[in-house]
Design an enzyme around this catalytic site. Structure first.
Site, PDB file in Angstrom:
ATOM      1  N   ASP A   1       0.719  -0.773   0.148  1.00 57.11           N
ATOM      2  CA  ASP A   1       0.324   0.056   0.217  1.00 57.11           C
ATOM      3  C   ASP A   1       0.589   0.813   0.299  1.00 57.11           C
ATOM      4  O   ASP A   1       2.225   1.533   0.615  1.00 57.11           O
ATOM      5  CB  ASP A   1      -0.759  -0.305   1.110  1.00 57.11           C
TER       6      ASP A   1
ATOM      7  N   GLY B   1     -15.667   2.460   3.880  1.00 53.16           N
ATOM      8  CA  GLY B   1     -14.780   2.853   3.395  1.00 53.16           C
ATOM      9  C   GLY B   1     -14.253   2.222   2.280  1.00 53.16           C
ATOM     10  O   GLY B   1     -12.389   3.279   2.240  1.00 53.16           O
ATOM     11  N   GLN B   2     -14.798   2.217   1.487  1.00 56.30           N
ATOM     12  CA  GLN B   2     -13.840   1.749  -0.263  1.00 56.30           C
ATOM     13  C   GLN B   2     -13.541   3.119  -0.790  1.00 56.30           C
ATOM     14  O   GLN B   2     -14.611   3.417  -0.827  1.00 56.30           O
ATOM     15  CB  GLN B   2     -14.181   0.912  -0.514  1.00 56.30           C
ATOM     16  N   SER B   3     -12.272   3.150  -1.242  1.00 54.47           N
ATOM     17  CA  SER B   3     -11.959   4.442  -2.227  1.00 54.47           C
ATOM     18  C   SER B   3     -11.404   3.744  -3.465  1.00 54.47           C
ATOM     19  O   SER B   3     -11.409   4.656  -4.611  1.00 54.47           O
ATOM     20  CB  SER B   3     -10.612   5.083  -1.117  1.00 54.47           C
TER      21      SER B   3
ATOM     22  N   HIS C   1      -9.877  -5.623  -2.878  1.00 60.29           N
ATOM     23  CA  HIS C   1      -8.563  -5.771  -2.900  1.00 60.29           C
ATOM     24  C   HIS C   1      -8.579  -5.789  -1.432  1.00 60.29           C
ATOM     25  O   HIS C   1      -9.983  -5.480  -0.645  1.00 60.29           O
ATOM     26  CB  HIS C   1      -7.649  -4.480  -3.088  1.00 60.29           C
TER      27      HIS C   1
ATOM     28  N   HIS D   1      -6.885  -5.942   2.101  1.00 64.16           N
ATOM     29  CA  HIS D   1      -6.480  -5.625   2.683  1.00 64.16           C
ATOM     30  C   HIS D   1      -5.079  -6.638   3.710  1.00 64.16           C
ATOM     31  O   HIS D   1      -5.680  -6.886   4.808  1.00 64.16           O
ATOM     32  CB  HIS D   1      -5.883  -3.996   3.643  1.00 64.16           C
TER      33      HIS D   1
HETATM   34  P1  5GP Z   1     -10.018   1.257   0.105  1.00 67.63           P
HETATM   35  O1  5GP Z   1      -9.757   2.518   1.310  1.00 67.63           O
HETATM   36  O2  5GP Z   1     -10.133   1.271  -1.212  1.00 67.63           O
HETATM   37  O3  5GP Z   1      -9.827  -0.073   0.857  1.00 67.63           O
HETATM   38  O4  5GP Z   1      -8.097   0.949   0.415  1.00 67.63           O
HETATM   39  C1  5GP Z   1      -7.830   1.725  -1.125  1.00 67.63           C
HETATM   40  C2  5GP Z   1      -5.904   1.672  -0.536  1.00 67.63           C
HETATM   41  O5  5GP Z   1      -5.341   2.048  -1.764  1.00 67.63           O
HETATM   42  C3  5GP Z   1      -5.742   2.954   0.335  1.00 67.63           C
HETATM   43  O6  5GP Z   1      -4.934   1.876   1.515  1.00 67.63           O
HETATM   44  C4  5GP Z   1      -4.741   3.802  -0.400  1.00 67.63           C
HETATM   45  O7  5GP Z   1      -3.874   4.004   0.388  1.00 67.63           O
HETATM   46  C5  5GP Z   1      -3.889   2.483  -1.323  1.00 67.63           C
HETATM   47  N1  5GP Z   1      -4.050   3.320  -2.945  1.00 67.63           N
HETATM   48  C6  5GP Z   1      -4.686   4.249  -3.100  1.00 67.63           C
HETATM   49  N2  5GP Z   1      -4.105   4.506  -4.205  1.00 67.63           N
HETATM   50  C7  5GP Z   1      -2.539   3.556  -4.396  1.00 67.63           C
HETATM   51  C8  5GP Z   1      -1.713   3.772  -5.329  1.00 67.63           C
HETATM   52  O8  5GP Z   1      -1.326   4.289  -6.330  1.00 67.63           O
HETATM   53  N3  5GP Z   1      -0.786   2.844  -5.006  1.00 67.63           N
HETATM   54  C9  5GP Z   1      -0.865   2.266  -4.703  1.00 67.63           C
HETATM   55  N4  5GP Z   1       0.432   1.174  -4.246  1.00 67.63           N
HETATM   56  N5  5GP Z   1      -1.679   1.878  -3.053  1.00 67.63           N
HETATM   57  C10 5GP Z   1      -2.364   2.549  -3.197  1.00 67.63           C
END
Ligand code: 5GP
Ligand code: ZN
Length: 112
Positions: free
Chosen positions: A31, A91-93, A98, A100
């Site tokens: 991440d 909290g998905q962005s 994916h 974690h």
């Molecule tokens: P979410 O918030 O959708 O559960 O998790 C998305 C994750 O993707 C976040 O923890 C964020 O730090 C990570 N992330 C966002 N953009 C990038 C990127 O360009 N490269 C990598 N390796 N991680 C990313």
């Protein structure tokens, strides 16, 4: 491949990431904003938006196996956490499925 999807671009190699493991159908990379000493994202190569769209138990099995292999390789014998955020309230962005993998410190509960 969804042309606007960040993780599809990482999966095809057009955006760089620190890859930690890969198989024919799955990929794991660090991440960019780590929340623990080990913070790895495990994704299917094929575009799936979230857990809501998963209908392939073989793919899920592959993600589980890859995650356990990475946890072992990262030395997380004291425990680790596996999290997926689903949708806005979850909290998905990034809208490519994916998981974690977090470890290397004591995790808090509830996660908030
Ligand atoms: P979410 O918030 O959708 O559960 O998790 C998305 C994750 O993707 C976040 O923890 C964020 O730090 C990570 N992330 C966002 N953009 C990038 C990127 O360009 N490269 C990598 N390796 N991680 C990313
Ligand atoms: Zn995607």
């Amino acid at each position: 491949m969804s042309s606007e999807c960040l993780f599809c671009k990482i999966a095809e190699g057009s955006i760089p990431a620190e890859i930690v493991a890969e198989t024919e159908s799955a990929l794991a990379f660090r991440d960019i904003n780590p929340q623990a000493p080990t913070h790895v994202l495990i994704i299917p190569r094929g575009h799936v938006e979230s857990l809501n769209e998963v209908d392939d138990p073989e793919m899920m099995g592959e993600l589980v196996r890859l995650s356990r292999m990475i946890a072992s390789r990262e030395g997380l014998e004291n425990g680790w956490r596996w999290v997926t955020n689903v949708g806005g309230d979850g909290g998905q962005s990034v809208f490519h499925l994916h998981f974690h993998l977090l470890g290397g410190r004591r995790m808090n509960w509830p996660p908030g």
